[in-house]
Design a protein around this motif. Structure first.
Motif, PDB file in Angstrom:
ATOM      1  N   ALA A 184       5.050  -2.329  -9.625  1.00 31.39           N
ATOM      2  CA  ALA A 184       4.005  -2.856  -8.787  1.00 31.39           C
ATOM      3  C   ALA A 184       4.697  -3.065  -7.300  1.00 31.39           C
ATOM      4  N   GLU A 185       5.974  -3.606  -7.341  1.00 24.58           N
ATOM      5  CA  GLU A 185       6.643  -3.819  -6.131  1.00 24.58           C
ATOM      6  C   GLU A 185       6.664  -2.471  -5.227  1.00 24.58           C
ATOM      7  N   TYR A 186       6.992  -1.472  -5.981  1.00 24.99           N
ATOM      8  CA  TYR A 186       7.152  -0.177  -5.274  1.00 24.99           C
ATOM      9  C   TYR A 186       5.944   0.304  -4.619  1.00 24.99           C
ATOM     10  N   LYS A 187       4.856   0.100  -5.530  1.00 25.62           N
ATOM     11  CA  LYS A 187       3.421   0.414  -5.016  1.00 25.62           C
ATOM     12  C   LYS A 187       3.094  -0.427  -3.879  1.00 25.62           C
ATOM     13  N   ARG A 188       3.305  -1.764  -3.749  1.00 25.54           N
ATOM     14  CA  ARG A 188       3.013  -2.712  -2.507  1.00 25.54           C
ATOM     15  C   ARG A 188       3.954  -2.173  -1.414  1.00 25.54           C
ATOM     16  N   ILE A 189       4.955  -1.666  -1.608  1.00 25.11           N
ATOM     17  CA  ILE A 189       5.923  -1.308  -0.318  1.00 25.11           C
ATOM     18  C   ILE A 189       5.162   0.070   0.163  1.00 25.11           C
ATOM     19  N   THR A 190       5.056   1.111  -0.564  1.00 21.40           N
ATOM     20  CA  THR A 190       4.346   2.424  -0.453  1.00 21.40           C
ATOM     21  C   THR A 190       3.094   2.195   0.535  1.00 21.40           C
ATOM     22  N   ASP A 191       2.384   1.144   0.044  1.00 17.90           N
ATOM     23  CA  ASP A 191       1.083   0.961   0.717  1.00 17.90           C
ATOM     24  C   ASP A 191       1.239   0.343   2.048  1.00 17.90           C
ATOM     25  N   PHE A 192       2.462  -0.420   2.404  1.00 17.28           N
ATOM     26  CA  PHE A 192       2.836  -1.011   3.574  1.00 17.28           C
ATOM     27  C   PHE A 192       3.093   0.269   4.323  1.00 17.28           C
ATOM     28  N   MET A 193       3.774   1.082   3.953  1.00 18.15           N
ATOM     29  CA  MET A 193       4.168   2.424   4.705  1.00 18.15           C
ATOM     30  C   MET A 193       3.020   3.069   5.061  1.00 18.15           C
ATOM     31  N   LEU A 194       2.057   3.285   4.024  1.00 21.17           N
ATOM     32  CA  LEU A 194       0.982   4.067   4.338  1.00 21.17           C
ATOM     33  C   LEU A 194      -0.027   3.391   5.672  1.00 21.17           C
ATOM     34  N   ASP A 195      -0.136   2.085   5.546  1.00 24.05           N
ATOM     35  CA  ASP A 195      -0.668   1.478   6.416  1.00 24.05           C
ATOM     36  C   ASP A 195      -0.417   1.487   7.869  1.00 24.05           C
ATOM     37  N   LYS A 196       1.147   1.619   7.918  1.00 24.63           N
ATOM     38  CA  LYS A 196       2.067   1.685   9.132  1.00 24.63           C
ATOM     39  C   LYS A 196       1.563   3.029   9.622  1.00 24.63           C
ATOM     40  N   LEU A 197       1.764   4.178   8.911  1.00 22.54           N
ATOM     41  CA  LEU A 197       1.558   5.489   9.339  1.00 22.54           C
ATOM     42  C   LEU A 197      -0.080   5.854   9.796  1.00 22.54           C
TER      43      LEU A 197
END
Length: 333
Positions: A184-197
């Motif tokens: 869940a935390e890994y998914k939260r971080i990848t979502d941050f990255m996606l938003d940044k991209l």
């Protein structure tokens, strides 16, 4: 007894025609050569055609007969074969239409594979339409490309975005390999990255020649230079390409790699997953991993021959994996 005359082959920078001139001394050779080539200036000089070394009286007596010489007028310079190549290239680009036509005629009858390749490469390089930007200006460049792309830069931007999107997809697909308690935390971080991209449009600016030099990997004309393999600061082979120039170069550019210096699959993604699993109350500095995965902090544009697929044996900086905890200030009584 007067020395016998020495014969040399002399030409000027105004044409390739060589003339045989003999003289017993450097001044005599200069006088005769200047008269023959109609360059009778008091400050004319003679130099070796091979490397541009200027003749002196002493050197005149030591060089062999029939040496090729260049007669230089005041202000002219000669660097030997370097100047020959420069003149050759200048001629190519000032008379390229005539050269392409002549090369095409030669190619139609040529049977030797090596000569065929040289002629094809010559025709391709001289037929490029670098400055054209729109579909109307260079229809051949857009062959095989969807009609929604109206200019070269927008397609090249899309090409870069596609590469970055594929990196993001790899990072997200790793979720299933993450420890269940940390997914869940890994998914939260990848979502941050996606938003940044998304906010920076997947860094498509790297391939867009309309962008500022600080954020673009090419020149304003669209020339890209190989940045060398991960373990070097430059490309020994001086690879370069302009995918904006013609259709063939555009297709070949797809074989160039945006290579991760610290490897994505072997190192960055597993380290991120491990950091999430072992964070123990600490906050993972996802921006650090974002920079390694998607920005020029850790990406190099490399020709396929400079793309080393062996293990890079590089690791993430352990001091940057987690955010530094803020120290609590003591309140004085």
């Amino acid at each position: 007894m007067a020395p016998r005359p020495k014969a040399f082959k002399i030409r000027s920078l105004r044409g390739p025609q060589k003339y045989g001139v003999a003289g017993r001394s450097l001044p005599e050779l200069l006088r005769k050569g200047g008269k023959l080539l109609q360059l009778s200036f008091p400050d004319c000089r003679l130099c070796l055609s091979e490397d541009g070394t200027e003749l002196t009286e002493g050197y005149f007596h030591s060089i062999p007969e029939n040496t090729d010489l260049i007669l230089l007028a005041p202000g002219e310079t000669w660097q030997g074969f370097v100047s020959d190549i420069d003149h050759f290239l200048n001629t190519f680009y000032t008379q390229k239409d005539d050269i392409v036509e002549a090369a095409q005629k030669l190619l139609s009858d040529e049977q030797a594979p090596k000569r065929q390749k040289l002629l094809v490469d010559l025709i391709q390089n001289l037929s490029e339409n670098i400055l054209a930007e729109s579909r109307e200006e260079d229809r051949k460049w857009f062959e095989g490309i969807e009609s929604r792309f109206k200019n070269k830069s927008s397609y090249m931007r899309y090409s870069c975005e596609s590469r970055i999107r594929s990196y993001m997809k790899e990072v997200s697909s790793y979720t299933s390999a993450v420890h269940p308690a940390a997914r869940a935390e890994y998914k939260r971080i990848t979502d941050f990255m996606l938003d940044k991209l998304k906010s920076v449009k997947y860094n498509g600016c790297y391939f867009d020649r309309r962008e500022e030099e600080a954020v673009c990997l090419c020149t304003t004309e669209g020339w890209f230079s190989c940045q060398g393999p991960f373990d070097r600061d430059y490309c020994l082979c001086k690879h370069s390409i302009n995918p904006y120039s013609n259709r063939e170069s555009r297709i070949l550019f797809s074989t160039w790699n945006l290579d991760h210096i610290i490897e994505k699959k072997r190192t960055i993604v597993p380290t991120l997953a491990e950091a999430v699993k072992e964070q123990d109350g600490r906050e993972v500095a996802w921006e650090y991993f974002y920079q390694l995965l998607f920005t020029l902090e850790n990406l190099k544009l490399v020709h396929i021959a400079c793309h080393k697929k062996t293990s890079h044996n590089l690791t993430c900086d352990k001091t940057k994996i987690y955010r530094k905890r803020k120290r609590m200030r003591k309140i004085s009584k």
